[in-house]
Scaffold this motif. Structure first.
Motif, PDB file in Angstrom:
ATOM      1  N   UNK A  84      28.615  50.230  45.986  1.00 38.30           N
ATOM      2  CA  UNK A  84      27.328  49.682  46.414  1.00 38.30           C
ATOM      3  C   UNK A  84      26.978  48.425  45.619  1.00 38.30           C
ATOM      4  N   UNK A  85      27.255  48.419  44.316  1.00 35.98           N
ATOM      5  CA  UNK A  85      26.987  47.242  43.480  1.00 35.98           C
ATOM      6  C   UNK A  85      27.839  46.067  43.934  1.00 35.98           C
ATOM      7  N   UNK A  86      29.121  46.313  44.144  1.00 36.68           N
ATOM      8  CA  UNK A  86      30.018  45.231  44.574  1.00 36.68           C
ATOM      9  C   UNK A  86      29.575  44.677  45.923  1.00 36.68           C
ATOM     10  N   UNK A 113      33.486  39.927  38.924  1.00 42.63           N
ATOM     11  CA  UNK A 113      33.424  40.280  40.339  1.00 42.63           C
ATOM     12  C   UNK A 113      34.802  40.668  40.859  1.00 42.63           C
ATOM     13  N   UNK A 114      35.823  39.881  40.539  1.00 47.38           N
ATOM     14  CA  UNK A 114      37.173  40.188  41.016  1.00 47.38           C
ATOM     15  C   UNK A 114      37.653  41.518  40.446  1.00 47.38           C
ATOM     16  N   UNK A 120      38.090  48.417  45.816  1.00 45.88           N
ATOM     17  CA  UNK A 120      38.851  48.343  47.066  1.00 45.88           C
ATOM     18  C   UNK A 120      40.359  48.442  46.876  1.00 45.88           C
ATOM     19  N   UNK A 121      40.819  48.240  45.634  1.00 48.25           N
ATOM     20  CA  UNK A 121      42.241  48.382  45.307  1.00 48.25           C
ATOM     21  C   UNK A 121      43.132  47.526  46.211  1.00 48.25           C
ATOM     22  N   UNK A 122      42.681  46.318  46.494  1.00 51.02           N
ATOM     23  CA  UNK A 122      43.441  45.380  47.319  1.00 51.02           C
ATOM     24  C   UNK A 122      43.618  44.077  46.537  1.00 51.02           C
ATOM     25  N   UNK A 126      45.234  39.918  36.343  1.00 53.61           N
ATOM     26  CA  UNK A 126      44.961  41.311  36.716  1.00 53.61           C
ATOM     27  C   UNK A 126      45.374  41.581  38.156  1.00 53.61           C
ATOM     28  N   UNK A 127      45.091  40.648  39.049  1.00 53.06           N
ATOM     29  CA  UNK A 127      45.474  40.864  40.449  1.00 53.06           C
ATOM     30  C   UNK A 127      46.986  40.784  40.638  1.00 53.06           C
TER      31      UNK A 127
END
Length: 660
Positions: free
Chosen positions: A538-540, A591-592, A599-601, A655-656
């Motif tokens: 919800x925060x994101x 944010x990222x 979402x783990x994407x 990280x991504x």
């Protein structure tokens, strides 16, 4: 990083258009707080521009010594003025950018190509690491005839925040291979050298340079500079001329050797990243990251280090240093630097607090911050996770334990744990303690007195980290676990069910503040989150719908009555909107991380970073700006190179990539 994103190479469309070329700034640094900077066009637009802004008291005491070189070339019977200056009348004369065919970064070294008929004259600028020395090298890359190059060296002597309106009694005297300049008795002398050509002393004041960006910022916008010397040399095709501006009396005069050292240094930075990570992540940002890392020697540790918050006008700040440390050092393979920074700041802990900032004049730090100290725990946690260096954790553990004790029982500015809910309270009238720290006179624009959401997310994260440190060291972890559990329970108070996101501040003098700001993202992005998975999402989603922009997150939702979408005007006007809608690039990192957690994407999370990589071409070439307007077209403002902006893009990108 794709070739299109990595290419920081500009042709005539940008170079020959002053509106475009003077809006793009270059920067080189020396690792002790000094720098050289200007615009692609060569026009001075800021008081902070100069060829040698020396850190006379590293990493601060920054002083403008050498402003610029104005060049004139004679080739095949024609004269070409390569300089560009804007005067108080608004006139630009000369307009040397009309001969500028290309500008690009060779690593982090800015390079200009001027075309004069069939001749191509190249200029490069770099600094020697560890000393206040700037090299300017000219090479005739092509031509069918020799080219005669004449330079006028413009100098000054002032604090980099000020401007010179009255003439200084500059003394210019010859020394071997150059000139010595002393602004007044007792001033630090500086030098102009060349191994290739002799210097001719001069003493002509050039008055009323117009600084367009300072005018936009509502500040003093005209300045005088002294032409202290001239150099003239005739170059054959393939031949080079190097002029050296230095606060050192014996710099290396060999331009070729100095250039090789600089290139080798930059290649070493990239190699460290590859060796540490098995890959080079965003090479241009790895080089940009190095520009913020500086020496801060201590009486007990001459190798102490710190992080400059931003160029051109910030020094080293505790908050910015700790937020920036993982991205600038750990993702770039410079764990040794991270270790030195963490040890350096341990010497400044006082009453359980890290300094907010070190003043430009004097060595007494200021402690008006509640979050810098809590970010220290996260920086140490990230370092330990990367290195497994339990020895440093053991060394710093007593310092960290003392910090926790001070916060529980209370320290400066009413910072203390409320025993009723385990949450950290901070603040008193007239003091700004969080990263939203704008202050105009006695008016704190965003006081946030009470229990700020990100402070308590950081507090909870610090307590969990301390429990982990204690367990790893065989120390008693129960007190930290118990305190963390109580804070976790109390954190439930932040949830505003009616709005489906967190309050920004609890228990303010006016009650709970439900303004939608990006601070609550830290309750999702930090390793230890006090929110359930449902609330994290919800925060994101709330921040994604109403705060996200191409270059970071707005500091306040555009729906709020206090929202201001443009950061412009004089100092008071700008400070009043600094955190009232202005976009901050560093917030893209939390944010990222939060988006990836929910979402783990990795591909989708990474896509939010791409506009900031394109931005490397737009303001501070090769770096990332401090802030942007909240309204379209999101114009870059503030510092053209900001440590935590660069750091958080590096950290989040890494990280991504590693999550894929």
């Amino acid at each position: 990083m794709s070739k299109s994103l990595a290419s920081l190479d500009f042709g005539r469309k940008v170079c020959s258009d002053p509106a475009l070329s003077e809006s793009r700034e270059w920067l080189v640094t020396n690792g002790i707080g000094g720098y050289a900077s200007g615009t692609i066009a060569g026009i001075l637009t800021r008081r902070y521009h100069g060829l040698l802004v020396a850190a006379l008291k590293p990493p601060l005491g920054r002083t403008l010594l050498v402003t610029k070189f104005d060049e004139t070339a004679d080739y095949d019977g024609y004269q070409y003025d390569l300089a560009a200056n804007r005067w108080a009348s608004g006139t630009i004369d000369p307009m040397g950018y009309v001969y500028l065919e290309r500008f690009y970064l060779d690593g982090a070294i800015p390079v200009w190509n001027y075309t004069l008929a069939d001749a191509l004259l190249e200029k490069q600028i770099w600094m020697e690491n560890g000393v206040n020395t700037t090299y300017v090298r000219y090479t005739l890359r092509r031509g069918t005839k020799p080219l005669t190059l004449s330079l006028r060296a413009l100098v000054n002597y002032r604090d980099y925040h000020s401007t010179t309106r009255d003439d200084l009694p500059m003394q210019v005297s010859p020394v071997e291979h150059g000139l010595r300049i002393e602004a007044y008795p007792g001033a630090t002398p500086f030098y102009l050298f060349s191994e290739d050509v002799g210097a001719i002393p001069q003493h002509d004041w050039y008055r009323s340079y117009r600084l367009a960006v300072e005018a936009m910022r509502g500040l003093d916008d005209t300045e005088n500079h002294l032409c202290a010397a001239s150099f003239t040399a005739t170059l054959q095709p393939g031949q080079s001329l190097t002029i050296i501006a230095s606060a050192e009396s014996t710099p290396d005069l060999n331009g070729e050797a100095a250039h090789t050292r600089r290139r080798d240094y930059e290649q070493g930075l990239l190699l460290k990243s590859r060796e540490s990570n098995g890959m080079i992540v965003l090479p241009q940002l790895i080089l940009a990251a190095d520009q913020f890392i500086v020496r801060r020697a201590l009486p007990t540790d001459p190798d102490g280090q710190s992080i400059i918050a931003g160029y051109h006008w910030f020094g080293d700040w505790g908050r910015d240093t700790m937020i920036s440390l993982p991205g600038l050092t750990l993702t770039t393979g410079r764990t040794d630097v991270a270790r030195r920074i963490l040890r350096t700041f341990s010497h400044f802990v006082d009453q359980g607090m890290l300094p907010n900032r070190f003043p430009d004049a004097g060595e007494i730090p200021e402690y008006n911050t509640v979050d810098a100290t809590l970010w220290y725990f996260e920086a140490i946690r990230a370092y330990y996770a990367k290195t497994g260096d339990l020895d440093l954790v053991r060394e710093l553990f007593p310092v960290l334990a003392g910090i926790i004790d001070w916060h529980v029982r209370g320290t400066r500015y009413q910072i203390h744990v409320d025993p009723a809910d385990g949450l950290l309270f901070a603040g008193e009238p007239g003091v700004q303690l969080t990263w939203m720290d704008a202050k105009i006179g006695d008016w704190v624009v965003t006081p946030r007195i009470g229990k700020p959401v990100e402070i308590n997310a950081l507090w909870y994260n610090a307590l969990r980290a301390m429990a982990d440190f204690a367990a790893a060291l065989g120390e008693e972890a129960t007190p930290y676990t118990a305190q963390a559990d109580k804070t976790l329970s109390g954190f439930d108070r932040f949830w505003c069910a009616d709005l489906d996101y967190c309050y920004d501040v609890l228990d303010t003098p006016n009650g709970n503040d439900s303004s939608l700001r990006p601070n609550q993202l830290l309750a999702v992005s930090l390793p230890h989150s006090p929110l359930s998975a449902e609330r994290q999402r919800a925060v994101v989603e709330a921040c994604a719908r109403r705060l996200i922009t191409s270059h970071g997150l707005r500091s306040l939702t555009f729906e709020h009555p206090d929202y201001v979408g443009r950061y412009e005007g004089g100092p008071a006007q700008r400070d009043s909107v600094y955190h009232q809608g202005t976009v901050w690039a560093w917030l893209i990192g939390p944010f990222v991380s939060a988006h990836l957690r929910v979402y783990k994407d990795p591909a989708v999370a990474q896509s939010f970073l791409l506009p900031l990589l394109h931005h490397l071409r737009d303001h501070g070439v090769g770096s990332i700006s401090e802030i942007f307007d909240g309204n379209f077209p999101f114009i870059a403002r503030g510092c053209c190179a900001q440590a935590w902006s660069v750091a958080e893009v590096l950290r989040a990108w890494y990280e991504t990539v590693t999550a894929e």
